[in-house]
Scaffold this motif. Structure first.
Motif, mmCIF file in Angstrom:
data_model
loop_
_atom_site.group_PDB
_atom_site.id
_atom_site.type_symbol
_atom_site.label_atom_id
_atom_site.label_comp_id
_atom_site.label_asym_id
_atom_site.label_seq_id
_atom_site.Cartn_x
_atom_site.Cartn_y
_atom_site.Cartn_z
ATOM 1 N N CYS A 47 0.731 -1.250 -0.076
ATOM 2 C CA CYS A 47 -0.022 0.230 0.034
ATOM 3 C C CYS A 47 0.841 1.130 0.036
ATOM 4 C CB CYS A 47 -0.552 -0.360 0.627
ATOM 5 S SG CYS A 47 -1.996 1.428 0.722
ATOM 6 N N SER A 48 0.276 2.252 -1.096
ATOM 7 C CA SER A 48 1.579 3.205 -0.973
ATOM 8 C C SER A 48 -0.238 4.671 -0.652
ATOM 9 C CB SER A 48 1.269 3.784 -2.123
ATOM 10 O OG SER A 48 2.545 3.116 -2.502
ATOM 11 N N ILE A 49 0.423 5.568 0.345
ATOM 12 C CA ILE A 49 -0.759 6.165 0.913
ATOM 13 C C ILE A 49 -0.472 8.245 0.614
ATOM 14 C CG2 ILE A 49 -1.449 7.327 3.050
ATOM 15 C CD1 ILE A 49 -0.925 4.499 4.121
ATOM 16 N N ILE A 50 -0.778 8.498 -0.029
ATOM 17 C CA ILE A 50 -0.240 9.600 -0.579
ATOM 18 C C ILE A 50 -1.208 10.721 0.887
ATOM 19 C CG2 ILE A 50 -0.307 11.468 -2.477
ATOM 20 C CD1 ILE A 50 -0.712 8.995 -4.376
ATOM 21 N N SER A 51 0.031 11.600 1.449
ATOM 22 C CA SER A 51 -0.405 12.564 2.245
ATOM 23 C C SER A 51 0.193 14.757 1.297
ATOM 24 C CB SER A 51 0.171 12.327 3.315
ATOM 25 O OG SER A 51 -0.155 14.001 4.018
ATOM 26 N N GLY A 52 -0.523 15.470 1.406
ATOM 27 C CA GLY A 52 -0.297 16.776 0.280
ATOM 28 C C GLY A 52 0.608 17.226 1.554
ATOM 29 N N SER A 53 1.068 17.109 2.531
ATOM 30 C CA SER A 53 1.169 18.063 3.986
ATOM 31 C C SER A 53 2.222 17.006 4.649
ATOM 32 C CB SER A 53 0.425 18.239 4.606
ATOM 33 O OG SER A 53 -0.075 17.289 5.400
ATOM 34 N N LEU A 54 3.575 18.045 4.905
ATOM 35 C CA LEU A 54 3.725 16.956 6.237
ATOM 36 C C LEU A 54 3.529 16.741 7.360
ATOM 37 C CD1 LEU A 54 6.797 16.371 6.956
ATOM 38 C CD2 LEU A 54 7.156 19.353 7.819
ATOM 39 N N LEU A 55 2.588 17.616 7.813
ATOM 40 C CA LEU A 55 1.977 17.399 9.203
ATOM 41 C C LEU A 55 0.869 15.948 8.844
ATOM 42 C CD1 LEU A 55 1.244 17.415 12.070
ATOM 43 C CD2 LEU A 55 -1.032 19.039 11.417
ATOM 44 N N GLY A 56 0.139 15.457 7.526
ATOM 45 C CA GLY A 56 -0.191 14.623 7.376
ATOM 46 C C GLY A 56 0.623 13.219 7.102
ATOM 47 N N SER A 57 2.077 13.535 6.474
ATOM 48 C CA SER A 57 3.060 12.354 6.375
ATOM 49 C C SER A 57 3.206 11.794 7.993
ATOM 50 C CB SER A 57 3.962 12.801 5.740
ATOM 51 O OG SER A 57 3.324 13.365 4.607
ATOM 52 N N ILE A 58 3.511 13.230 8.801
ATOM 53 C CA ILE A 58 4.242 12.904 10.083
ATOM 54 C C ILE A 58 2.889 11.744 10.946
ATOM 55 C CG2 ILE A 58 4.190 13.571 12.743
ATOM 56 C CD1 ILE A 58 5.914 16.090 11.316
ATOM 57 N N ILE A 59 1.847 11.922 10.703
ATOM 58 C CA ILE A 59 0.553 11.499 11.455
ATOM 59 C C ILE A 59 -0.045 9.910 10.784
ATOM 60 C CG2 ILE A 59 -2.321 11.680 11.896
ATOM 61 C CD1 ILE A 59 -1.758 14.702 12.679
ATOM 62 N N ALA A 60 0.415 10.000 9.081
ATOM 63 C CA ALA A 60 -0.066 8.626 8.868
ATOM 64 C C ALA A 60 1.601 8.361 9.291
ATOM 65 C CB ALA A 60 0.032 9.227 6.898
ATOM 66 N N ASN A 61 2.309 8.254 9.079
ATOM 67 C CA ASN A 61 3.730 7.735 9.601
ATOM 68 C C ASN A 61 3.353 7.263 10.685
ATOM 69 O OD1 ASN A 61 5.782 6.975 7.967
ATOM 70 N ND2 ASN A 61 6.093 9.484 7.512
ATOM 71 N N PHE A 62 3.258 8.267 11.867
ATOM 72 C CA PHE A 62 2.393 7.368 13.157
ATOM 73 C C PHE A 62 1.988 6.164 13.309
ATOM 74 C CE2 PHE A 62 0.078 7.208 16.929
ATOM 75 C CZ PHE A 62 1.213 7.131 18.015
#
Length: 125
Positions: free
Chosen positions: A89-104
């Motif tokens: 699965c590849s998850i695309i997030s357009g923001s740094l904050l979204g990426s941090i939350i998704a990675n967590f």
């Protein structure tokens, strides 16, 4: 329907667009401002499974960059519905904050397939 007749097919759902972007890669693009709940996942999963057809393994890409929220119960349900159909699965997030939350979330969740966070569709492909 067999999988060949669905190649390149797009299905619009209440939360976004499901389509095969390349052979073997299915993408769910969440609508701008969407609040994804468990009831929304049933419709999106049905569309994903229709496009997948009898294929047992594929790559799944989900673009959350425009979503306002994505409930924990919705994430768990989608994971369970697709766990035997997905290789990765590849998850695309357009923001740094979204990426941090998704990675967590990915680190504390147990996923039955590898998942990775990206900031654009090009890098996810």
């Amino acid at each position: 329907m067999d999988s060949k007749s669905l190649e390149g097919k797009e299905i619009f759902t209440n939360i976004g667009l499901v389509k095969e972007v390349e052979k073997g890669i299915i993408k769910l693009s969440i609508n701008e401002g969407a609040h994804v709940q468990v009831s929304d996942i049933d419709v999106a999963a049905d569309a994903l499974l229709e496009i997948l057809g009898k294929r047992k393994h594929t790559l799944f890409m989900v673009d959350l960059s425009s979503a306002n929220s994505y409930s924990l119960k919705a994430r768990i349900k989608l994971k369970k519905l697709l766990e035997k159909k997905i290789l990765a699965c590849s998850i695309i997030s357009g923001s740094l904050l979204g990426s941090i939350i998704a990675n967590f979330i990915m680190r504390v969740s147990t996923l039955p397939y590898p998942a990775k966070m990206f900031t654009s569709e090009d890098s996810a492909l």
